[in-house]
Structure formats: C-alpha cells, structure tokens
Design a protein around this motif. Structure first.
Motif, PDB file in Angstrom:
ATOM      1  N   LEU A  62      15.826  31.588  -4.194  1.00 56.57           N
ATOM      2  CA  LEU A  62      15.205  31.510  -5.372  1.00 56.57           C
ATOM      3  C   LEU A  62      14.564  30.102  -5.415  1.00 56.57           C
ATOM      4  N   GLY A  63      14.907  29.602  -4.958  1.00 53.18           N
ATOM      5  CA  GLY A  63      14.116  28.067  -4.931  1.00 53.18           C
ATOM      6  C   GLY A  63      12.666  28.366  -4.025  1.00 53.18           C
ATOM      7  N   ALA A  64      13.168  28.746  -2.595  1.00 54.95           N
ATOM      8  CA  ALA A  64      12.807  28.840  -1.625  1.00 54.95           C
ATOM      9  C   ALA A  64      11.419  29.122  -2.462  1.00 54.95           C
ATOM     10  N   GLU A  65      11.313  30.199  -3.448  1.00 54.74           N
ATOM     11  CA  GLU A  65      10.584  31.023  -4.702  1.00 54.74           C
ATOM     12  C   GLU A  65       9.665  29.803  -5.160  1.00 54.74           C
ATOM     13  N   THR A  66      10.445  29.317  -5.411  1.00 52.32           N
ATOM     14  CA  THR A  66      10.009  27.888  -6.480  1.00 52.32           C
ATOM     15  C   THR A  66       9.199  26.831  -5.391  1.00 52.32           C
ATOM     16  N   ASP A  72       2.779  20.321  -5.751  1.00 49.04           N
ATOM     17  CA  ASP A  72       2.810  19.524  -6.106  1.00 49.04           C
ATOM     18  C   ASP A  72       3.524  18.890  -4.500  1.00 49.04           C
ATOM     19  N   ILE A  73       4.654  19.740  -3.443  1.00 52.21           N
ATOM     20  CA  ILE A  73       5.027  19.911  -2.828  1.00 52.21           C
ATOM     21  C   ILE A  73       4.734  19.515  -1.577  1.00 52.21           C
ATOM     22  N   PRO A  74       4.331  18.622  -0.697  1.00 52.59           N
ATOM     23  CA  PRO A  74       4.041  19.302   0.791  1.00 52.59           C
ATOM     24  C   PRO A  74       4.523  20.157   1.097  1.00 52.59           C
ATOM     25  N   HIS A  75       3.746  20.340   2.663  1.00 50.83           N
ATOM     26  CA  HIS A  75       4.002  21.501   2.718  1.00 50.83           C
ATOM     27  C   HIS A  75       5.230  20.900   3.900  1.00 50.83           C
ATOM     28  N   ALA A  76       5.281  20.162   4.392  1.00 49.11           N
ATOM     29  CA  ALA A  76       6.762  19.181   4.873  1.00 49.11           C
ATOM     30  C   ALA A  76       7.742  19.417   4.593  1.00 49.11           C
ATOM     31  N   LEU A  77       7.707  18.764   3.833  1.00 54.55           N
ATOM     32  CA  LEU A  77       9.103  18.565   2.697  1.00 54.55           C
ATOM     33  C   LEU A  77       9.380  19.978   2.352  1.00 54.55           C
ATOM     34  N   ALA A  78       8.366  20.735   1.691  1.00 53.58           N
ATOM     35  CA  ALA A  78       9.132  22.627   1.670  1.00 53.58           C
ATOM     36  C   ALA A  78       9.795  22.645   3.047  1.00 53.58           C
ATOM     37  N   VAL A  83      15.004  24.015   5.048  1.00 50.35           N
ATOM     38  CA  VAL A  83      15.951  24.237   7.202  1.00 50.35           C
ATOM     39  C   VAL A  83      17.614  23.892   6.297  1.00 50.35           C
ATOM     40  N   LEU A  84      17.529  22.467   5.609  1.00 53.17           N
ATOM     41  CA  LEU A  84      18.157  21.968   4.789  1.00 53.17           C
ATOM     42  C   LEU A  84      19.188  23.227   4.254  1.00 53.17           C
ATOM     43  N   GLY A  85      18.666  23.869   3.415  1.00 54.18           N
ATOM     44  CA  GLY A  85      19.131  24.935   2.015  1.00 54.18           C
ATOM     45  C   GLY A  85      19.726  25.597   3.525  1.00 54.18           C
ATOM     46  N   ALA A  86      18.704  26.717   4.593  1.00 51.12           N
ATOM     47  CA  ALA A  86      19.638  27.495   4.986  1.00 51.12           C
ATOM     48  C   ALA A  86      20.943  26.616   6.007  1.00 51.12           C
ATOM     49  N   LEU A  87      20.802  24.797   6.757  1.00 52.64           N
ATOM     50  CA  LEU A  87      21.879  24.906   7.441  1.00 52.64           C
ATOM     51  C   LEU A  87      23.675  24.700   6.218  1.00 52.64           C
ATOM     52  N   SER A  88      22.983  24.566   5.284  1.00 53.50           N
ATOM     53  CA  SER A  88      23.430  24.177   3.882  1.00 53.50           C
ATOM     54  C   SER A  88      24.514  25.116   3.830  1.00 53.50           C
ATOM     55  N   CYS A  89      23.962  26.663   3.790  1.00 53.90           N
ATOM     56  CA  CYS A  89      24.189  28.091   3.633  1.00 53.90           C
ATOM     57  C   CYS A  89      25.929  28.490   4.713  1.00 53.90           C
ATOM     58  N   ALA A  90      25.048  27.737   5.780  1.00 51.34           N
ATOM     59  CA  ALA A  90      26.083  27.986   7.222  1.00 51.34           C
ATOM     60  C   ALA A  90      26.962  26.885   6.949  1.00 51.34           C
ATOM     61  N   ALA A  91      26.908  25.714   6.546  1.00 53.82           N
ATOM     62  CA  ALA A  91      28.273  24.977   6.103  1.00 53.82           C
ATOM     63  C   ALA A  91      30.097  25.044   5.157  1.00 53.82           C
ATOM     64  N   ILE A  92      28.608  26.630   4.369  1.00 55.46           N
ATOM     65  CA  ILE A  92      29.464  27.175   3.455  1.00 55.46           C
ATOM     66  C   ILE A  92      31.131  27.283   3.881  1.00 55.46           C
ATOM     67  N   TRP A  93      30.551  27.907   5.294  1.00 62.40           N
ATOM     68  CA  TRP A  93      32.518  28.565   6.102  1.00 62.40           C
ATOM     69  C   TRP A  93      33.362  27.448   6.266  1.00 62.40           C
ATOM     70  N   VAL A 112      17.788  15.513  -2.435  1.00 62.87           N
ATOM     71  CA  VAL A 112      16.041  16.201  -0.841  1.00 62.87           C
ATOM     72  C   VAL A 112      15.919  17.459  -0.883  1.00 62.87           C
ATOM     73  N   SER A 113      16.701  19.040  -1.285  1.00 61.58           N
ATOM     74  CA  SER A 113      16.500  19.853  -0.944  1.00 61.58           C
ATOM     75  C   SER A 113      16.975  20.563  -2.233  1.00 61.58           C
ATOM     76  N   GLU A 114      16.405  21.424  -2.617  1.00 59.60           N
ATOM     77  CA  GLU A 114      16.308  22.237  -3.565  1.00 59.60           C
ATOM     78  C   GLU A 114      16.688  23.692  -3.226  1.00 59.60           C
ATOM     79  N   THR A 115      16.985  24.105  -2.293  1.00 60.11           N
ATOM     80  CA  THR A 115      17.385  25.137  -1.509  1.00 60.11           C
ATOM     81  C   THR A 115      18.881  24.730  -1.841  1.00 60.11           C
ATOM     82  N   SER A 116      19.427  23.550  -1.464  1.00 61.30           N
ATOM     83  CA  SER A 116      20.670  23.372  -0.943  1.00 61.30           C
ATOM     84  C   SER A 116      21.619  23.381  -2.587  1.00 61.30           C
ATOM     85  N   GLY A 117      20.650  23.699  -3.969  1.00 60.84           N
ATOM     86  CA  GLY A 117      22.319  23.741  -5.247  1.00 60.84           C
ATOM     87  C   GLY A 117      22.658  24.403  -5.331  1.00 60.84           C
ATOM     88  N   GLY A 118      22.566  25.366  -4.869  1.00 61.72           N
ATOM     89  CA  GLY A 118      24.078  26.066  -4.830  1.00 61.72           C
ATOM     90  C   GLY A 118      25.211  26.334  -3.967  1.00 61.72           C
TER      91      GLY A 118
END
Length: 416
Positions: A62-66, A72-78, A83-93, A112-118
């Motif tokens: 959902l964060g990636a879709e947003t 207004d967000i640069p492509h590099a920041l997105a 990437v940080l969101g994917a690494l955070s999901c892996a760190a759940i374990w 700095v990462s909206e996709t890692s909010g969960g």
C-alpha cells in the motif's frame, strides 16, 4: 500443566505445546529454563510470524502504491524507500530473537521509508511484549516524537497535517497498550507458577516437619513406656547377678518381677507397634494413663523394692483433662525411673497438687544416695523428653539438684 514424579510438582507443559508462545513455554518449563539454548518456535509462533510478515508486506505494498501516485517524491527516494521496506519485511523473522535491536533500528528506517511502517508497528508491539517498560518508553517515545517531523517532510495527500499526527499517535499508543496487555498476561502466568512452586515447597516442608514431629512423638512415647519396665528388669537382674546367695523367697520375688516386667514391656511394645501399623492417633490405641493411675504406679515401684511416698492432693481429679493426666503420669514415671537408676535405696516422694483453674504441680524428690552409685549410660535423655512434653502441654518443667544433695523434678501444667 502437571507435576513431575519426584514429588516436586512444578508446572510444566505436557499437552498442547504448539498452542502456546515459545517464550512462555520456555519460562514455565524448568528443563527448558535450565538449558542455555534459545527456545524453538512452536506452531503458534510460526503462524503468528507468518501472519505478521503478510501484514507487513500488505502495508508495504500500500505504501509503494502511494509512492507511485505521489509526484512530489523523487524517483531515487521512492526506490530507496521500497528497498528499505523489503529489507524490513525480511527482518520480521528476527523480531523474537532481537526485539529491542529491531525496534530501535526501525525508528530511523521508518522515518525515511513509508513502506516499512507496518514493520515499525509490529516491532514496537514485539518490544512491548518481550521487554520491560523502560525500553518501550525510550523507543516508543522516540518514534512518537518523530511523527510531526515525518508528516512535515512527507505529508499525506489525503489527510490534513493534524489528523495525520493524531491518527499515527493513536495507532502507536494502541499498539503499545496491546503489547503491554499481552506481557501482563504472561507475567501473571509466571507469577502464578512461582506461587504454585512456593506453595508446593511449603507443603513439602510442612509434610517433612509433620513426619519429624511424628517420629519424635513415637520415640518419646516408646521411651516413656519402655524405660520404666526395662529399668525394673535391669535392677532385679543386677540383684540376682551380684547376690547369687540371696534367700529363695527374694530370688523368686525378683524373678517374678523380671517376668512381669518383661511381659508388660513386650505388651506395651506390641500395642505401640499396632497403633503405628493401623495409622491411628495416640489416643486411639491402648488406654492412656491418667491421674488415677499414679497410685498403681507407686505400688508397682514399691513392689520393685523402692520406697515411694505418694502425696496426691488434687481437687476434681476425675475431671482433669486427659492430656494433663497423661503428662503428669509420664513425668512421675520417668522421675521414678531416674531415681531408681541414679539413687537406689533412697525414699522418693511424689507430690501432686492442684485443681481446675489452679493448674497442676507434679514434684518428685529424692535425697542423696548412700555410697557410690555405678554410672548409668544415656542419662539425661529422659529429662529432655519430659521438658519437651511439658512445653507441648503448655506448661514448664524444672529439674536439678537440691540443697541436701538430692534431686528434684518439678513440673507445672495448665488446668483451665
């Protein structure tokens, strides 16, 4: 949960271990607690961790879709955000192994990462479950303090700035409260475990003390019952040994006393063992002696060759409590036995006075013996037992030499 077979019934998991968290099973199982290995995940842990992983991935998508819809967000920041969101999901374990490290790391990553909010919320919940409040306060406080700066830097296009802050703070507080509630439930179970262990330890100690007191009571009763009889045997057997030329009438009388005392000792021993085998109380076996039996005790001692004077002035002797009468009889019996052993040939005076409301006083006195008296081994043990018996009856016992070189035993017993 049940107990082990060694008598130390401590709570351990023996049934559905898969349905409980591994951390709780590890704390409640003494075998696992003694082990240095990290607790293995149960089936419930795998299910919960997999659900948390799916939830974190869903929030990240959902964060990636947003991010894709926000020009207004640069492509590099997105890209960095995803990437940080994917690494955070892996760190759940890793959340069960390093809850504090993961939650602390998610504070700057979530900023700095909206996709890692969960993942940040899940890590905060895990921290509240597995660590004390001081760690939760530091990490949760830092995350809440960064909320206004996060939405100032990354404003939500669908919500106004104040509403975004309030919504996130409420979500964080609810997550922390839920985690604290789960931790309190686990702490309650652990405290109940500790209370059960303490109660079982206290019960075991009480049982051991009861067994020790029962053994002491058995030893005291056997000493009180058998010492009197065996002393008669010893005295008359010694007389026969050292006076083989005594008159036939005296030898016959001594042999009769020996035979009668041996028979009585054997009968008393048989009755005591019978009571022990039947598991009955002290009062359920043979008839217990009372104040009325003091006359028979004095007559028996006179028959054995002692000079005994009984001075019994008791008001309402028939109404005396059984425990008082039994204790008074045992005191007089033991004192006569000691006088026969340590002061042979002396006149022993037994004085029993008192009444209801006045208490009962038992005094046994004998003068100093004439000549040398052979040493008798084991002296003093009976007086220790009498002192304990009088104390258990609520009274007191004193003993010691008198001014004329004799010996006196005096006991005071309550008679309400």
């Amino acid at each position: 949960m049940t107990g082990d077979k060694a008598g130390q019934t401590v709570p351990v998991f023996t049934g559905r271990r898969w349905a409980f968290p591994s951390a709780l099973v590890h704390e409640l199982d003494p075998d696992a607690t003694r082990s240095a290995r990290r607790p293995r995940r149960t089936a419930r842990d795998w299910a919960v961790d997999f659900a948390c992983f799916l939830l974190a991935v869903a929030v990240g998508l959902l964060g990636a879709e947003t991010l894709r819809g926000n020009q207004d967000i640069p492509h590099a920041l997105a890209v960095t955000d995803q990437v940080l969101g994917a690494l955070s999901c892996a760190a759940i374990w890793l959340r069960r192994r390093w809850p504090l490290a993961l939650a602390a790391a998610m504070v700057p990553v979530g900023f700095v990462s909206e996709t890692s909010g969960g993942v940040a919320m899940i890590a905060l919940f895990t921290l509240a479950v597995h660590r004390p409040f001081r760690y939760v306060a530091w990490v949760g406080g830092a995350q809440v303090l960064l909320v206004p700066f996060y939405f100032w830097w990354r404003p939500d296009p669908d919500l106004p700035y104040p509403a975004s802050i309030v919504l996130f703070v409420v979500l964080a507080v609810a997550t922390l409260g839920w985690g604290a509630f789960v931790r309190s439930k686990r702490q309650l179970m652990l405290s109940l475990r500790d209370r059960a262990r303490r109660a079982e330890t206290e019960a075991r100690l009480r049982a051991e003390q009861a067994q020790r007191l029962a053994r002491e009571a058995i030893a005291r009763e056997m000493h009180d019952v058998l010492a009197h009889r065996l002393t008669l045997l010893s005295v008359h057997a010694g007389a026969l040994e050292f006076r083989p030329d005594a008159p036939r009438e005296e030898i016959a009388r001594a042999a009769g006393v020996i035979r009668e005392s041996a028979h009585e000792a054997l009968q008393d021993l048989r009755e005591i063992i019978g009571v022990l085998r039947a598991g009955e109380s002290d009062d359920a076996g043979r008839p217990q002696p009372t104040l009325a039996a003091l006359g028979a005790l004095a007559a028996e001692s006179r028959q054995a060759g002692m000079e005994v004077t009984l001075d019994q002035r008791v008001t309402g002797a028939d109404t005396a409590p059984a425990s008082v009468g039994r204790t008074a009889y045992r005191i007089a019996q033991e004192a006569l036995t000691n006088a026969r052993k340590h002061a042979p040939g002396t006149e022993v005076t037994v004085s029993v006075t008192g009444g209801p409301g006045q208490g009962l006083t038992v005094a046994v006195r004998n003068p100093a013996p004439e000549g040398d008296v052979p040493h008798v081994p084991g002296a003093g043990q009976g007086l220790i037992g009498l002192t304990e018996r009088a104390t258990l009856a609520g009274g007191a016992l004193e003993h010691g030499p008198t001014s004329d070189g004799g010996f006196e035993v005096r006991a005071r017993l309550p008679w309400g």
